[in-house]
Design an enzyme around this catalytic site. Structure first.
Site, PDB file in Angstrom:
ATOM      1  N   MET A  28       0.862  -1.199   0.000  1.00 19.49           N
ATOM      2  CA  MET A  28       0.000   0.000   0.000  1.00 19.49           C
ATOM      3  C   MET A  28       0.879   1.223   0.000  1.00 19.49           C
ATOM      4  N   GLU A 167      -1.794  -4.550 -12.569  1.00 19.16           N
ATOM      5  CA  GLU A 167      -2.490  -3.266 -12.384  1.00 19.16           C
ATOM      6  C   GLU A 167      -2.236  -2.259 -13.515  1.00 19.16           C
ATOM      7  N   TYR A 169       0.684  -1.373 -14.801  1.00 21.94           N
ATOM      8  CA  TYR A 169       1.969  -0.661 -14.747  1.00 21.94           C
ATOM      9  C   TYR A 169       2.915  -1.173 -15.842  1.00 21.94           C
ATOM     10  N   ARG A 217       4.011 -10.267  -8.946  1.00 20.02           N
ATOM     11  CA  ARG A 217       2.564  -9.992  -8.966  1.00 20.02           C
ATOM     12  C   ARG A 217       2.102 -10.030 -10.401  1.00 20.02           C
ATOM     13  N   HIS A 255      -5.504  -0.051 -13.608  1.00 17.01           N
ATOM     14  CA  HIS A 255      -6.094   1.142 -12.999  1.00 17.01           C
ATOM     15  C   HIS A 255      -7.096   1.820 -13.926  1.00 17.01           C
ATOM     16  N   ARG A 258     -12.715  -0.232 -16.077  1.00 14.41           N
ATOM     17  CA  ARG A 258     -13.997   0.360 -15.653  1.00 14.41           C
ATOM     18  C   ARG A 258     -14.794  -0.633 -14.807  1.00 14.41           C
ATOM     19  N   ALA A 313      -4.339  -6.070   2.519  1.00 15.53           N
ATOM     20  CA  ALA A 313      -3.569  -4.832   2.667  1.00 15.53           C
ATOM     21  C   ALA A 313      -4.299  -3.900   3.619  1.00 15.53           C
ATOM     22  N   GLN A 342     -11.763   5.840   2.036  1.00 11.62           N
ATOM     23  CA  GLN A 342     -11.854   7.269   2.344  1.00 11.62           C
ATOM     24  C   GLN A 342     -10.585   7.861   2.960  1.00 11.62           C
ATOM     25  N   CYS A 344      -7.549   5.983   3.078  1.00  7.31           N
ATOM     26  CA  CYS A 344      -6.322   5.370   2.530  1.00  7.31           C
ATOM     27  C   CYS A 344      -6.139   5.817   1.075  1.00  7.31           C
ATOM     28  N   ALA A 387     -18.575   9.069  16.239  1.00 11.32           N
ATOM     29  CA  ALA A 387     -17.745   9.962  17.063  1.00 11.32           C
ATOM     30  C   ALA A 387     -17.782   9.540  18.527  1.00 11.32           C
ATOM     31  N   LYS A 570     -26.791  22.855  -7.839  1.00 12.91           N
ATOM     32  CA  LYS A 570     -25.504  23.171  -8.482  1.00 12.91           C
ATOM     33  C   LYS A 570     -25.542  22.748  -9.943  1.00 12.91           C
ATOM     34  N   LYS A 573     -21.662  18.002 -13.041  1.00  9.75           N
ATOM     35  CA  LYS A 573     -21.978  16.584 -12.864  1.00  9.75           C
ATOM     36  C   LYS A 573     -22.295  16.272 -11.404  1.00  9.75           C
ATOM     37  N   GLY A 658     -20.696  15.269  14.106  1.00 11.90           N
ATOM     38  CA  GLY A 658     -21.690  16.148  13.504  1.00 11.90           C
ATOM     39  C   GLY A 658     -22.169  17.233  14.453  1.00 11.90           C
TER      40      GLY A 658
HETATM   41  P1  FAD Z   1     -24.433  10.293  14.445  1.00  9.23           P
HETATM   42  O1  FAD Z   1     -24.030   9.096  13.709  1.00  9.23           O
HETATM   43  O2  FAD Z   1     -25.518  11.105  13.885  1.00  9.23           O
HETATM   44  O3  FAD Z   1     -24.819   9.830  15.929  1.00  9.23           O
HETATM   45  C1  FAD Z   1     -25.401  10.660  16.867  1.00  9.23           C
HETATM   46  C2  FAD Z   1     -26.077   9.838  17.961  1.00  9.23           C
HETATM   47  O4  FAD Z   1     -26.456  10.689  19.034  1.00  9.23           O
HETATM   48  C3  FAD Z   1     -27.353   9.146  17.520  1.00  9.23           C
HETATM   49  O5  FAD Z   1     -27.252   7.748  17.755  1.00  9.23           O
HETATM   50  C4  FAD Z   1     -28.452   9.778  18.384  1.00  9.23           C
HETATM   51  O6  FAD Z   1     -29.463   8.845  18.748  1.00  9.23           O
HETATM   52  C5  FAD Z   1     -27.656  10.229  19.593  1.00  9.23           C
HETATM   53  N1  FAD Z   1     -28.253  11.337  20.335  1.00  9.23           N
HETATM   54  C6  FAD Z   1     -28.555  12.586  19.894  1.00  9.23           C
HETATM   55  N2  FAD Z   1     -29.022  13.334  20.896  1.00  9.23           N
HETATM   56  C7  FAD Z   1     -29.016  12.566  22.015  1.00  9.23           C
HETATM   57  C8  FAD Z   1     -29.368  12.784  23.368  1.00  9.23           C
HETATM   58  N3  FAD Z   1     -29.804  13.945  23.799  1.00  9.23           N
HETATM   59  N4  FAD Z   1     -29.236  11.757  24.239  1.00  9.23           N
HETATM   60  C9  FAD Z   1     -28.782  10.544  23.829  1.00  9.23           C
HETATM   61  N5  FAD Z   1     -28.441  10.306  22.555  1.00  9.23           N
HETATM   62  C10 FAD Z   1     -28.541  11.295  21.658  1.00  9.23           C
HETATM   63  N6  FAD Z   1     -19.958   8.484   6.277  1.00  9.23           N
HETATM   64  C11 FAD Z   1     -18.837   8.038   5.746  1.00  9.23           C
HETATM   65  O7  FAD Z   1     -17.757   8.431   6.188  1.00  9.23           O
HETATM   66  N7  FAD Z   1     -18.835   7.138   4.725  1.00  9.23           N
HETATM   67  C12 FAD Z   1     -19.980   6.668   4.215  1.00  9.23           C
HETATM   68  O8  FAD Z   1     -19.946   5.868   3.285  1.00  9.23           O
HETATM   69  C13 FAD Z   1     -21.198   7.110   4.768  1.00  9.23           C
HETATM   70  N8  FAD Z   1     -22.369   6.666   4.284  1.00  9.23           N
HETATM   71  C14 FAD Z   1     -23.523   7.111   4.854  1.00  9.23           C
HETATM   72  C15 FAD Z   1     -24.736   6.636   4.352  1.00  9.23           C
HETATM   73  C16 FAD Z   1     -25.923   7.054   4.914  1.00  9.23           C
HETATM   74  C17 FAD Z   1     -27.197   6.543   4.339  1.00  9.23           C
HETATM   75  C18 FAD Z   1     -25.905   7.951   5.996  1.00  9.23           C
HETATM   76  C19 FAD Z   1     -27.208   8.401   6.635  1.00  9.23           C
HETATM   77  C20 FAD Z   1     -24.723   8.436   6.490  1.00  9.23           C
HETATM   78  C21 FAD Z   1     -23.526   8.037   5.913  1.00  9.23           C
HETATM   79  N9  FAD Z   1     -22.301   8.505   6.347  1.00  9.23           N
HETATM   80  C22 FAD Z   1     -21.151   8.038   5.815  1.00  9.23           C
HETATM   81  C23 FAD Z   1     -22.211   9.586   7.345  1.00  9.23           C
HETATM   82  C24 FAD Z   1     -21.839   9.071   8.719  1.00  9.23           C
HETATM   83  O9  FAD Z   1     -22.709   8.047   9.101  1.00  9.23           O
HETATM   84  C25 FAD Z   1     -21.870  10.241   9.680  1.00  9.23           C
HETATM   85  O10 FAD Z   1     -20.926  11.185   9.274  1.00  9.23           O
HETATM   86  C26 FAD Z   1     -21.542   9.795  11.091  1.00  9.23           C
HETATM   87  O11 FAD Z   1     -22.488   8.850  11.543  1.00  9.23           O
HETATM   88  C27 FAD Z   1     -21.564  10.980  12.056  1.00  9.23           C
HETATM   89  O12 FAD Z   1     -21.252  10.502  13.319  1.00  9.23           O
HETATM   90  P2  FAD Z   1     -21.670  11.232  14.649  1.00  9.23           P
HETATM   91  O13 FAD Z   1     -21.167  10.359  15.727  1.00  9.23           O
HETATM   92  O14 FAD Z   1     -21.200  12.632  14.631  1.00  9.23           O
HETATM   93  O15 FAD Z   1     -23.237  11.306  14.663  1.00  9.23           O
HETATM   94  P1  NAP Z   2     -24.116  16.660   1.317  1.00  5.89           P
HETATM   95  O1  NAP Z   2     -23.081  15.805   0.715  1.00  5.89           O
HETATM   96  O2  NAP Z   2     -23.753  17.952   1.883  1.00  5.89           O
HETATM   97  O3  NAP Z   2     -25.223  16.863   0.197  1.00  5.89           O
HETATM   98  C1  NAP Z   2     -26.362  17.607   0.396  1.00  5.89           C
HETATM   99  C2  NAP Z   2     -27.110  17.807  -0.924  1.00  5.89           C
HETATM  100  O4  NAP Z   2     -28.230  18.582  -0.681  1.00  5.89           O
HETATM  101  C3  NAP Z   2     -26.302  18.510  -1.970  1.00  5.89           C
HETATM  102  O5  NAP Z   2     -26.548  17.852  -3.215  1.00  5.89           O
HETATM  103  C4  NAP Z   2     -26.860  19.926  -1.997  1.00  5.89           C
HETATM  104  O6  NAP Z   2     -26.710  20.286  -3.342  1.00  5.89           O
HETATM  105  C5  NAP Z   2     -28.282  19.745  -1.501  1.00  5.89           C
HETATM  106  N1  NAP Z   2     -28.758  20.848  -0.646  1.00  5.89           N
HETATM  107  C6  NAP Z   2     -28.113  21.479   0.354  1.00  5.89           C
HETATM  108  N2  NAP Z   2     -28.892  22.416   0.917  1.00  5.89           N
HETATM  109  C7  NAP Z   2     -30.083  22.360   0.270  1.00  5.89           C
HETATM  110  C8  NAP Z   2     -31.307  23.097   0.385  1.00  5.89           C
HETATM  111  N3  NAP Z   2     -31.452  24.051   1.287  1.00  5.89           N
HETATM  112  N4  NAP Z   2     -32.305  22.789  -0.469  1.00  5.89           N
HETATM  113  C9  NAP Z   2     -32.174  21.818  -1.390  1.00  5.89           C
HETATM  114  N5  NAP Z   2     -31.031  21.109  -1.549  1.00  5.89           N
HETATM  115  C10 NAP Z   2     -30.004  21.370  -0.730  1.00  5.89           C
HETATM  116  O7  NAP Z   2     -24.869  15.878   2.458  1.00  5.89           O
HETATM  117  P2  NAP Z   2     -25.452  14.409   2.519  1.00  5.89           P
HETATM  118  O8  NAP Z   2     -25.679  13.815   1.199  1.00  5.89           O
HETATM  119  O9  NAP Z   2     -26.608  14.511   3.445  1.00  5.89           O
HETATM  120  O10 NAP Z   2     -24.320  13.597   3.221  1.00  5.89           O
HETATM  121  C11 NAP Z   2     -23.927  13.922   4.559  1.00  5.89           C
HETATM  122  C12 NAP Z   2     -22.516  13.533   4.784  1.00  5.89           C
HETATM  123  O11 NAP Z   2     -22.428  12.111   4.846  1.00  5.89           O
HETATM  124  C13 NAP Z   2     -21.669  14.003   3.652  1.00  5.89           C
HETATM  125  O12 NAP Z   2     -20.835  15.066   4.066  1.00  5.89           O
HETATM  126  C14 NAP Z   2     -20.884  12.815   3.235  1.00  5.89           C
HETATM  127  O13 NAP Z   2     -19.488  13.001   3.381  1.00  5.89           O
HETATM  128  C15 NAP Z   2     -21.304  11.689   4.151  1.00  5.89           C
HETATM  129  N6  NAP Z   2     -21.589  10.553   3.305  1.00  5.89           N
HETATM  130  C16 NAP Z   2     -20.565   9.987   2.648  1.00  5.89           C
HETATM  131  C17 NAP Z   2     -20.794   8.949   1.816  1.00  5.89           C
HETATM  132  C18 NAP Z   2     -19.651   8.293   1.089  1.00  5.89           C
HETATM  133  O14 NAP Z   2     -19.895   7.416   0.288  1.00  5.89           O
HETATM  134  N7  NAP Z   2     -18.429   8.647   1.360  1.00  5.89           N
HETATM  135  C19 NAP Z   2     -22.084   8.489   1.612  1.00  5.89           C
HETATM  136  C20 NAP Z   2     -23.117   9.099   2.290  1.00  5.89           C
HETATM  137  C21 NAP Z   2     -22.857  10.148   3.124  1.00  5.89           C
HETATM  138  P3  NAP Z   2     -27.265  21.643  -3.987  1.00  5.89           P
HETATM  139  O15 NAP Z   2     -27.030  22.684  -2.927  1.00  5.89           O
HETATM  140  O16 NAP Z   2     -26.468  21.832  -5.233  1.00  5.89           O
HETATM  141  O17 NAP Z   2     -28.693  21.378  -4.273  1.00  5.89           O
HETATM  142 FE1  SF4 Z   3     -10.273   0.121   4.948  1.00  7.83          FE
HETATM  143 FE2  SF4 Z   3     -11.591   2.452   4.765  1.00  7.83          FE
HETATM  144 FE3  SF4 Z   3      -9.642   2.093   6.528  1.00  7.83          FE
HETATM  145 FE4  SF4 Z   3      -9.050   2.301   3.949  1.00  7.83          FE
HETATM  146  S1  SF4 Z   3      -9.959   3.869   5.217  1.00  7.83           S
HETATM  147  S2  SF4 Z   3      -8.225   0.830   5.388  1.00  7.83           S
HETATM  148  S3  SF4 Z   3     -10.748   1.202   3.089  1.00  7.83           S
HETATM  149  S4  SF4 Z   3     -11.595   1.049   6.490  1.00  7.83           S
END
Ligand code: FAD
Ligand code: NAP
Ligand code: SF4
Length: 681
Positions: A28, A167, A169, A217, A255, A258, A313, A342, A344, A387, A570, A573, A658
Site C-alpha cells: 500500500m 495493475e 503498470y 505480482r 487502474h 472500468r 492490505a 476514504q 487510505c 464519534a 448546483k 456533474k 456532527g
Molecule cells: P451520528 O451518527 O448522527 O450519531 C449521533 C447519535 O447521538 C445518535 O445515535 C443519536 O441517537 C444520539 N443522540 C442525539 N441526541 C441525544 C441525546 N440527547 N441523548 C442521547 N443520545 C442522543 N460516512 C462516511 O464516512 N462514509 C460513508 O460511506 C457514509 N455513508 C452514509 C450513508 C448514509 C445513508 C448515511 C445516513 C450516512 C452516511 N455517512 C457516511 C455519514 C456518517 O454516518 C456520519 O458522518 C456519522 O455517523 C456521524 O457521526 P456522529 O457520531 O457525529 O453522529
Molecule cells: P451533502 O453531501 O452535503 O449533500 C447535500 C445535498 O443537498 C447537496 O446535493 C446539496 O446540493 C443539496 N442541498 C443542500 N442544501 C439544500 C437546500 N437548502 N435545499 C435543497 N437542496 C439542498 O450531504 P449528505 O448527502 O446529506 O451527506 C452527509 C454527509 O455524509 C456528507 O458530508 C458525506 O461526506 C457523508 N456521506 C458519505 C458517503 C460516502 O460514500 N463517502 C455516503 C453518504 C454520506 P445543492 O445545494 O447543489 O442542491
Molecule cells: Fe479500509 Fe476504509 Fe480504513 Fe481504507 S480507510 S483501510 S478502506 S476502512
C-alpha cells in the site's frame, strides 16, 4: 479439536526461509515512502504490524529509477546511500520478529511526470503525460534498474522484493497489444511481449542468489478490452516460475479498468477464482488478494485449496493486530476494514499521508497513542454514533470511567442507516467491533436513554462529550409542508430508518453522498449485488479470460426496481464531491440503473403530482417530474441543544462529530475527532 484458522496460521516453507503463517500484508502506498525523513514513521508503522503477527509484509511501491516514478519525487531505490536509509525500516521489522519485502514499482505510462517511458508513445487515460517509447537499449536499461533495485533491497536488509507486474503498470503494458505494438524482440507475439518480465525475474534471481524472496505480482485478470487471454497468462505464470520467483501473487484489473476491484461494493473474495486457476498452473505458492478482510474468509479460501497464501492490505491499516487476534480466537475483536477507501486510497490520490477511517492511528503510530491516563476522570459521552463510540472506547481503554448514552435502542447512529444501503454491508462490521470494544474497555452503555442537561449535571462528570450528531436539513419549497403531511414528501430518515414505503417513481432532492446512496437503495429494492457474486459479475461484465480476452464482456445490469430522478441545484456533474476512488463507481452504477440526473435546477413547487423544477437564474424550461414520492436528502444541521445549558452550568463540554460541524461531515472526521479528543483527556 483443530485450532481456529489452522490453514491461515500454518507456516509456509519457501526453501531458504519459513514464513510463520500464510498472511501477506499487501503493498500500500502510504505517502511515507516518498520522503526519507518519514522513514522512522514508516518503520514504526511496519513494526507494529510485525508485532501483530503478519507473516510477510510488502512495502508501498519504490521505483527502480526516475523513469519509473509514479509521480514526481516518489520513493525510489537506486543507490547504496538510499539503501542505507531503509535500514531503519528493515531493522525495526526484524527486531519485531517480522519479515518484509520491498515492492519494485515501475509506473511506465501511468507515471504522472514528463520522464515516463513505455513500450510505445501511447498516453494512458489516467495521466496527462505521453510516455517516451523505449528503444531496445532503453528496455535493457529498465531491466538493469529492476535487478539493481533488488540487489539494493537485499543490501538494505529486506527479506525479498515484489516485482509489480500487474495493475497496468510498466511490465503489464508490455504484455498487451493495445500498448505494445513493437516489432522488435520486446513486441509482436506473446513470447516476445512476455520476454520483459521473464528477463527481469531470471536476471534478478541470478543477481540476488537463492536465499532471497522474489514475489511476482501477475495480472491474472486485466479487465480491459484487448487484455490477456488465459492461455497467455498461463504461459507467463510458467515462465515466471521457471525464471525463479518464490511466490506468485495475484493482481486484478488495470487502474484504467472500468470495473471496481477493491471498493466496498465489490463482493468479498470476488477474485479468489483467478488465483485458483493460477494455482493449477504452477507449483510455487500462489497468493490471492482483493476484498478479503476477515480471517474466516481467508481461512475458507485456503482450506478450499484456492490459494496457498492470502494477501490483505487495507485490513492491516484498520487493525495491526489482525493476525494475533485471529490466533487467540478473538476474531470478533478485529476492527474490520470496510473497504471505503476514504482515508487510505483517497488520501493517496490527494498526496496526503494515508490513514484509516476506522483506525486513525494507522500511519500515525509515532504521534497518536492511547496511553494509560495518570488522572482518572469521570466522563459522559452523549451519542453512540461513530464519534461517540470512538471517544468512549478510547477514553475507557486509557483508564477513564465512561458512561455512554444514546436515545436509540442500538449503538451506531447514522451507521444504522448506512448499513442498509446495498453495497455498504461492511458497515455492520464496524458496529460489531464497537459492540465488543464497549464490553472489553469497560464503557457503561446506556441505550434508550435521552440525556438532558439535568441528567448530565446530576452525574457530576469531569468532562461531557457531546456526540449528538445531526438532524436532516429542512428545505423550503412551496407546497412541501402539505405534501409532507400526505406522506408524499419524506426525509431519508423516514425511508432508511423508519422504512416508509416508497412508490415506483421517486425524485430525490439533493445529490450528495446520501442522495447517491438513497438512489442505490431505491433501484436495488433490497437485493444487493455485493452479496451475489454471479449477479455482480454480470452487472459489471466480468468473466473468465478463458472465454473473453481481458476477462471483460458487455455488462448486463438487471432492471432497476424504480425510476429515480436525482436532483441538485448546483450545475455540473452530480457526485463531484464523492470519493476520488469510489465516485466513478457510484456514477456508473446509477447510470446502469437508468437513474436520471438533473443539475442546475430550481425547486419551484411540490404538489400531489410531483415536483416542478426550472433551470438557471432565469428559471427557464419548467419541467414537472411526476413521481409517487419525493425524498429529501439535502444535508444536515448540527444537533447541539445540550451545549449551552451545560456551559451555563459550568460543565466542561466538548463537541465532536456532527454535533461540532455538520458540513462535509463523514465518519472519518467523526472517528478521528472522537479518538484524538479522548487521547488528550
Ligand atoms: P451520528 O451518527 O448522527 O450519531 C449521533 C447519535 O447521538 C445518535 O445515535 C443519536 O441517537 C444520539 N443522540 C442525539 N441526541 C441525544 C441525546 N440527547 N441523548 C442521547 N443520545 C442522543 N460516512 C462516511 O464516512 N462514509 C460513508 O460511506 C457514509 N455513508 C452514509 C450513508 C448514509 C445513508 C448515511 C445516513 C450516512 C452516511 N455517512 C457516511 C455519514 C456518517 O454516518 C456520519 O458522518 C456519522 O455517523 C456521524 O457521526 P456522529 O457520531 O457525529 O453522529
Ligand atoms: P451533502 O453531501 O452535503 O449533500 C447535500 C445535498 O443537498 C447537496 O446535493 C446539496 O446540493 C443539496 N442541498 C443542500 N442544501 C439544500 C437546500 N437548502 N435545499 C435543497 N437542496 C439542498 O450531504 P449528505 O448527502 O446529506 O451527506 C452527509 C454527509 O455524509 C456528507 O458530508 C458525506 O461526506 C457523508 N456521506 C458519505 C458517503 C460516502 O460514500 N463517502 C455516503 C453518504 C454520506 P445543492 O445545494 O447543489 O442542491
Ligand atoms: Fe479500509 Fe476504509 Fe480504513 Fe481504507 S480507510 S483501510 S478502506 S476502512
Amino acid at each position: 479439536m483443530k485450532p481456529a484458522y489452522s490453514n491461515l496460521l500454518a507456516p509456509l516453507d519457501l526453501g531458504h526461509v519459513t514464513l510463520k503463517n500464510r498472511v501477506l500484508m499487501g503493498s500500500m502506498h502510504t505517502g511515507l515512502e516518498d520522503r526519507r525523513k518519514n522513514f522512522p514513521r514508516l518503520a514504526e508503522y511496519f513494526a507494529e504490524r510485525a508485532r501483530g503477527g503478519v507473516g510477510l509484509m510488502v512495502t508501498g511501491g519504490f521505483a527502480p529509477n526516475v523513469a519509473g516514478w509514479v509521480s514526481p519525487f516518489a520513493g525510489k531505490l537506486a543507490s547504496s546511500s538510499a539503501a542505507k536509509d531503509h535500514r531503519v525500516i528493515t531493522d525495526a521489522v526484524h527486531r519485531a520478529d517480522g519479515r518484509i519485502a520491498l515492492q519494485i514499482l515501475h509506473a511506465g505510462r501511468y507515471g504522472y511526470h514528463p520522464f515516463a517511458v513505455s513500450a510505445l508513445k501511447i498516453k494512458s487515460p489516467i495521466s496527462p503525460f505521453a510516455p517516451k517509447a523505449l528503444s531496445a537499449r532503453g528496455v535493457e536499461k529498465q531491466i538493469q534498474a529492476y535487478v539493481r533495485c533488488a540487489q539494493l533491497s537485499r543490501e538494505a536488509g529486506y527479506d525479498g522484493v515484489e516485482v509489480m507486474g500487474s495493475e497496468g503498470y510498466f511490465i503489464n503494458q508490455f504484455l498487451v497489444t493495445h500498448v505494445n505494438k513493437r516489432s522488435d524482440q520486446w513486441g509482436g507475439d506473446y513470447a516476445n511481449r512476455m520476454r520483459l518480465p521473464v528477463e527481469i525475474v531470471s536476471r534478478m534471481r541470478e543477481a540476488v542468489g537463492k536465499d532471497f524472496i522474489i514475489i511476482y505480482r501477475i495480472s491474472g485478470l486485466d479487465l480491459i478490452p484487448d487484455g490477456q487471454t488465459w492461455e497467455e497468462i498461463e504461459t507467463l505464470a510458467r515462465g515466471i516460475e521457471k525464471a525463479g520467483a518464490s511466490i506468485l501473487n495475484t493482481g486484478i484489473g488495470w487502474h484504467e479498468a472500468r470495473v471496481p476491484t477493491i471498493a466496498t461494493s465489490v463482493p468479498r473474495g470476488a477474485f479468489a477464482w483467478v488465483t485458483e486457476k493460477l494455482k493449477a498452473v504452477v507449483d510455487i505458492p500462489v497468493c490471492t488478494t482483493n476484498r478479503i478482510n476477515t480471517p474466516e474468509l481467508a481461512e475458507q479460501i485456503l482450506a478450499s485449496g484456492q490459494a496457498d497464501m492470502v494477501s490483505m492490505a487495507r485490513p492491516f491499516l484498520a487493525d495491526a493486530d489482525f493476525v494475533n487476534k485471529a490466533a487467540a480466537d478473538r476474531a470478533q475483536e478485529i476492527n474490520t476494514c470496510i473497504a471505503c477507501n476514504q482515508a487510505c486510497l483517497d488520501h493517496t490520490f490527494k498526496l496526503k499521508i494515508a490513514s484509516c477511517l476506522v483506525n486513525p492511528r494507522a500511519c500515525h503510530e509515532t504521534e497518536l497513542n492511547y496511553l494509560p491516563t495518570k488522572a482518572k476522570k469521570k466522563i459522559a459521552v452523549v451519542g453512540a454514533g461513530p464519534a461517540g463510540l470512538a471517544a468512549a472506547t478510547v477514553a475507557a481503554d486509557r483508564g477513564h470511567e465512561v458512561d455512554l448514552f444514546d436515545a436509540a435502542s442500538e449503538i451506531g447512529g447514522q451507521f444504522n442507516m448506512a448499513k442498509t444501503i446495498p453495497g455498504k454491508e461492511e458497515f455492520f462490521e464496524t458496529l460489531r467491533y464497537f459492540r465488543n470494544k464497549i464490553a472489553s474497555s469497560g464503557v457503561r452503555l446506556h441505550l434508550d436513554t435521552q440525556a438532558t442537561p439535568e441528567s448530565l449535571l446530576a452525574g457530576n462528570y469531569d468532562e461531557i462529550l457531546l456526540a449528538t450528531g445531526v438532524t436532516p436539513r429542512e428545505v423550503s419549497i412551496p407546497g412541501i409542508e402539505e405534501q409532507m403531511q400526505t406522506g408524499r414528501v419524506l426525509s431519508y430518515v423516514d425511508v432508511l430508518a423508519k422504512k416508509h414505503e416508497v412508490g415506483k417513481r421517486v425524485a430525490l432532492i439533493g445529490a450528495g453522498g446520501i442522495g447517491f446512496d438513497m438512489a442505490e437503495y431505491l433501484v436495488h429494492e433490497g437485493h444487493s449485488p455485493t452479496l451475489d457474486l454471479p449477479l455482480w459479475n454480470k452487472e459489471w461484465g466480468v468473466t473468465d479470460p478463458e472465454t473473453s480476452r481481458g476477462g471483460v464482456v458487455r455488462p448486463e445490469p438487471s432492471a432497476p426496481a424504480r425510476e429515480v430522478f436525482l436532483l441538485q441545484r448546483k450545475s455540473g456533474k452530480p457526485g463531484k464531491g464523492l470519493g476520488k476512488t469510489t465516485g466513478w463507481i457510484h456514477r456508473a452504477s446509477l447510470q446502469a440503473k437508468k437513474v436520471q440526473t438533473r443539475s442546475g435546477v430550481n425547486y419551484e413547487s411540490i404538489d400531489e403530482r410531483g415536483i416542478l423544477i426550472s433551470y438557471g437564474e432565469k428559471r427557464e424550461n419548467a419541467e414537472l417530474i411526476e413521481v409517487d414520492h419525493i425524498v429529501v436528502c439535502a444535508g444536515q444541521e448540527p444537533l447541539r441543544a445540550l451545549q449551552q445549558p451545560l456551559l451555563d452550568a459550568g460543565a466542561s463540554v466538548h463537541l465532536i462529530g456532527g454535533a461540532d460541524k455538520a458540513a462535509e461531515l463523514d465518519a472519518k472526521r467523526a472517528i478521528n475527532q472522537g479518538s484524538r479528543l479522548a487521547a488528550r483527556l
